[in-house]
Design a protein around this motif. Sequence first.
Motif, PDB file in Angstrom:
ATOM      1  N   LEU A  60     -80.981  21.165  -0.072  1.00 24.35           N
ATOM      2  CA  LEU A  60     -79.752  21.523  -0.770  1.00 24.35           C
ATOM      3  C   LEU A  60     -79.430  20.485  -1.830  1.00 24.35           C
ATOM      4  O   LEU A  60     -79.951  19.367  -1.808  1.00 24.35           O
ATOM      5  N   ALA A  61     -78.556  20.841  -2.741  1.00 28.78           N
ATOM      6  CA  ALA A  61     -78.148  19.937  -3.816  1.00 28.78           C
ATOM      7  C   ALA A  61     -77.369  18.747  -3.252  1.00 28.78           C
ATOM      8  O   ALA A  61     -76.760  18.824  -2.183  1.00 28.78           O
ATOM      9  N   ASP A  62     -77.373  17.657  -3.975  1.00 29.08           N
ATOM     10  CA  ASP A  62     -76.597  16.485  -3.575  1.00 29.08           C
ATOM     11  C   ASP A  62     -75.099  16.733  -3.718  1.00 29.08           C
ATOM     12  O   ASP A  62     -74.309  16.227  -2.923  1.00 29.08           O
ATOM     13  N   ASP A  63     -74.713  17.507  -4.723  1.00 28.14           N
ATOM     14  CA  ASP A  63     -73.295  17.824  -4.908  1.00 28.14           C
ATOM     15  C   ASP A  63     -72.831  18.722  -3.761  1.00 28.14           C
ATOM     16  O   ASP A  63     -73.424  19.782  -3.531  1.00 28.14           O
ATOM     17  N   PRO A  64     -71.779  18.335  -3.034  1.00 30.17           N
ATOM     18  CA  PRO A  64     -71.404  19.097  -1.836  1.00 30.17           C
ATOM     19  C   PRO A  64     -70.901  20.507  -2.119  1.00 30.17           C
ATOM     20  O   PRO A  64     -71.107  21.408  -1.300  1.00 30.17           O
ATOM     21  N   VAL A  65     -70.238  20.707  -3.255  1.00 31.80           N
ATOM     22  CA  VAL A  65     -69.756  22.057  -3.574  1.00 31.80           C
ATOM     23  C   VAL A  65     -70.935  22.970  -3.890  1.00 31.80           C
ATOM     24  O   VAL A  65     -71.014  24.101  -3.398  1.00 31.80           O
ATOM     25  N   THR A  66     -71.864  22.489  -4.704  1.00 31.68           N
ATOM     26  CA  THR A  66     -73.070  23.270  -4.992  1.00 31.68           C
ATOM     27  C   THR A  66     -73.844  23.550  -3.710  1.00 31.68           C
ATOM     28  O   THR A  66     -74.332  24.666  -3.491  1.00 31.68           O
ATOM     29  N   ALA A  67     -73.950  22.548  -2.835  1.00 38.65           N
ATOM     30  CA  ALA A  67     -74.660  22.728  -1.572  1.00 38.65           C
ATOM     31  C   ALA A  67     -73.984  23.785  -0.704  1.00 38.65           C
ATOM     32  O   ALA A  67     -74.661  24.560  -0.011  1.00 38.65           O
ATOM     33  N   ALA A  68     -72.649  23.828  -0.730  1.00 37.52           N
ATOM     34  CA  ALA A  68     -71.925  24.847   0.041  1.00 37.52           C
ATOM     35  C   ALA A  68     -72.266  26.245  -0.465  1.00 37.52           C
ATOM     36  O   ALA A  68     -72.501  27.172   0.326  1.00 37.52           O
ATOM     37  N   TRP A  69     -72.304  26.413  -1.786  1.00 38.05           N
ATOM     38  CA  TRP A  69     -72.682  27.713  -2.349  1.00 38.05           C
ATOM     39  C   TRP A  69     -74.135  28.041  -2.006  1.00 38.05           C
ATOM     40  O   TRP A  69     -74.476  29.202  -1.765  1.00 38.05           O
ATOM     41  N   GLN A  70     -74.997  27.035  -1.983  1.00 41.36           N
ATOM     42  CA  GLN A  70     -76.395  27.288  -1.643  1.00 41.36           C
ATOM     43  C   GLN A  70     -76.538  27.740  -0.196  1.00 41.36           C
ATOM     44  O   GLN A  70     -77.384  28.578   0.112  1.00 41.36           O
ATOM     45  N   LEU A  71     -75.720  27.211   0.702  1.00 40.17           N
ATOM     46  CA  LEU A  71     -75.726  27.701   2.077  1.00 40.17           C
ATOM     47  C   LEU A  71     -75.380  29.182   2.107  1.00 40.17           C
ATOM     48  O   LEU A  71     -75.976  29.964   2.855  1.00 40.17           O
ATOM     49  N   ALA A  72     -74.411  29.569   1.276  1.00 40.09           N
ATOM     50  CA  ALA A  72     -74.047  30.993   1.186  1.00 40.09           C
ATOM     51  C   ALA A  72     -75.193  31.812   0.617  1.00 40.09           C
ATOM     52  O   ALA A  72     -75.351  32.991   0.943  1.00 40.09           O
ATOM     53  N   GLY A  73     -76.022  31.182  -0.233  1.00 37.75           N
ATOM     54  CA  GLY A  73     -77.128  31.895  -0.854  1.00 37.75           C
ATOM     55  C   GLY A  73     -78.349  32.048   0.028  1.00 37.75           C
ATOM     56  O   GLY A  73     -79.068  33.040  -0.083  1.00 37.75           O
ATOM     57  N   ILE A  74     -78.598  31.070   0.909  1.00 43.54           N
ATOM     58  CA  ILE A  74     -79.813  31.135   1.733  1.00 43.54           C
ATOM     59  C   ILE A  74     -79.566  31.773   3.094  1.00 43.54           C
ATOM     60  O   ILE A  74     -80.529  32.117   3.791  1.00 43.54           O
ATOM     61  N   ALA A  75     -78.319  31.940   3.490  1.00 45.63           N
ATOM     62  CA  ALA A  75     -78.025  32.550   4.786  1.00 45.63           C
ATOM     63  C   ALA A  75     -78.572  33.979   4.826  1.00 45.63           C
ATOM     64  O   ALA A  75     -78.296  34.772   3.918  1.00 45.63           O
ATOM     65  N   PRO A  76     -79.346  34.350   5.848  1.00 45.15           N
ATOM     66  CA  PRO A  76     -79.906  35.704   5.935  1.00 45.15           C
ATOM     67  C   PRO A  76     -78.875  36.704   6.456  1.00 45.15           C
ATOM     68  O   PRO A  76     -78.886  37.102   7.619  1.00 45.15           O
ATOM     69  N   ILE A  77     -77.969  37.107   5.565  1.00 46.31           N
ATOM     70  CA  ILE A  77     -76.882  38.021   5.913  1.00 46.31           C
ATOM     71  C   ILE A  77     -76.928  39.236   4.992  1.00 46.31           C
ATOM     72  O   ILE A  77     -77.719  39.291   4.043  1.00 46.31           O
ATOM     73  N   GLN A  78     -76.062  40.216   5.253  1.00 39.30           N
ATOM     74  CA  GLN A  78     -76.016  41.430   4.450  1.00 39.30           C
ATOM     75  C   GLN A  78     -75.522  41.132   3.032  1.00 39.30           C
ATOM     76  O   GLN A  78     -74.707  40.221   2.817  1.00 39.30           O
ATOM     77  N   THR A  79     -75.990  41.927   2.074  1.00 37.58           N
ATOM     78  CA  THR A  79     -75.610  41.724   0.673  1.00 37.58           C
ATOM     79  C   THR A  79     -74.104  41.837   0.483  1.00 37.58           C
ATOM     80  O   THR A  79     -73.492  41.035  -0.241  1.00 37.58           O
ATOM     81  N   ILE A  80     -73.461  42.811   1.132  1.00 33.18           N
ATOM     82  CA  ILE A  80     -72.024  42.996   0.955  1.00 33.18           C
ATOM     83  C   ILE A  80     -71.264  41.810   1.555  1.00 33.18           C
ATOM     84  O   ILE A  80     -70.192  41.431   1.060  1.00 33.18           O
ATOM     85  N   ASP A  81     -71.815  41.197   2.609  1.00 26.65           N
ATOM     86  CA  ASP A  81     -71.201  39.991   3.170  1.00 26.65           C
ATOM     87  C   ASP A  81     -71.336  38.827   2.195  1.00 26.65           C
ATOM     88  O   ASP A  81     -70.401  38.027   2.028  1.00 26.65           O
ATOM     89  N   ARG A  82     -72.477  38.721   1.545  1.00 22.44           N
ATOM     90  CA  ARG A  82     -72.662  37.653   0.567  1.00 22.44           C
ATOM     91  C   ARG A  82     -71.685  37.816  -0.598  1.00 22.44           C
ATOM     92  O   ARG A  82     -71.173  36.835  -1.152  1.00 22.44           O
ATOM     93  N   TYR A  83     -71.421  39.069  -0.971  1.00 23.99           N
ATOM     94  CA  TYR A  83     -70.442  39.300  -2.031  1.00 23.99           C
ATOM     95  C   TYR A  83     -69.062  38.806  -1.606  1.00 23.99           C
ATOM     96  O   TYR A  83     -68.329  38.225  -2.408  1.00 23.99           O
ATOM     97  N   ALA A  84     -68.699  39.019  -0.344  1.00 24.85           N
ATOM     98  CA  ALA A  84     -67.416  38.520   0.160  1.00 24.85           C
ATOM     99  C   ALA A  84     -67.362  36.997   0.069  1.00 24.85           C
ATOM    100  O   ALA A  84     -66.302  36.422  -0.237  1.00 24.85           O
ATOM    101  N   LEU A  85     -68.480  36.328   0.328  1.00 24.35           N
ATOM    102  CA  LEU A  85     -68.525  34.874   0.206  1.00 24.35           C
ATOM    103  C   LEU A  85     -68.249  34.440  -1.230  1.00 24.35           C
ATOM    104  O   LEU A  85     -67.556  33.443  -1.467  1.00 24.35           O
ATOM    105  N   LEU A  86     -68.787  35.185  -2.183  1.00 20.64           N
ATOM    106  CA  LEU A  86     -68.617  34.832  -3.596  1.00 20.64           C
ATOM    107  C   LEU A  86     -67.143  34.842  -4.003  1.00 20.64           C
ATOM    108  O   LEU A  86     -66.749  34.118  -4.909  1.00 20.64           O
ATOM    109  N   GLY A  87     -66.331  35.654  -3.331  1.00 22.60           N
ATOM    110  CA  GLY A  87     -64.919  35.745  -3.673  1.00 22.60           C
ATOM    111  C   GLY A  87     -64.044  34.727  -2.973  1.00 22.60           C
ATOM    112  O   GLY A  87     -62.815  34.782  -3.094  1.00 22.60           O
ATOM    113  N   SER A  88     -64.621  33.781  -2.237  1.00 22.18           N
ATOM    114  CA  SER A  88     -63.838  32.785  -1.506  1.00 22.18           C
ATOM    115  C   SER A  88     -62.983  31.955  -2.464  1.00 22.18           C
ATOM    116  O   SER A  88     -63.414  31.599  -3.567  1.00 22.18           O
TER     117      SER A  88
END
Length: 208
Positions: free
Chosen positions: A148-176
């Motif tokens: 993951l990135a050294d920047d913690p905010v970027t790393a948090a978004w990357q966790l949302a990106g690599i998590a093996p979850i449903q696409t519609i769930d990932r969209y909900a994460l994007l709106g946090s």
Amino acid sequence: MAIMPMFPLESVLMPGMPLPLRIFEPRYLAMFADIMTGDAEFGVVLIERGTEVGGGDQRFPIGTVAHVRAYYALESSTMAVAGGGRRIEVVRWLDHDTYPLAEVRDLPALEWRPGLADRHRQTERCVRRLLATASEYVDVPWSVDEELADDPVTAAWQLAGIAPIQTIDRYALLGSTSLTQLFDRIEGFCAEAEELIRLTASPFELDD
């Protein structure tokens, strides 16, 4: 407000995540020819109904700005690699003769607080545990030890990106709207995905 070329996809682009693209439709070849003479940026939104090819799709409003990092023009198509940046919201779609164009506004960036470090580590453990579990049953595009990135905010978004979850769930994460909400949602969706894996796996596999 800004006017931005848009690329609707059947996937969600998270900030800090790579986006490989093979472009062959004339409208998007024209779009890339235009953006590569400027800031090399375009917006990515999730398709709600329809497909990536042919147009006529309906789209979700929240998306991500992608910046082109590499661009290769081939004989009948173009290969590009872009990276996810800031989040945007589509205010209105504009009439355009060639490719999708929209008026967009930037969404506020999520802010890091020192007290979030433990929560960040907890969420990372949840994501990596789910990656390990899911990889036993299906092919997953990200490894358990993905860096993951050294920047913690970027790393948090990357966790949302690599998590093996449903696409519609990932969209909900994007709106946090906060990192706490993002962590809550990631952990919740990961728990649901892990439970689904357990329910669909055979008893023999689980006992093993």
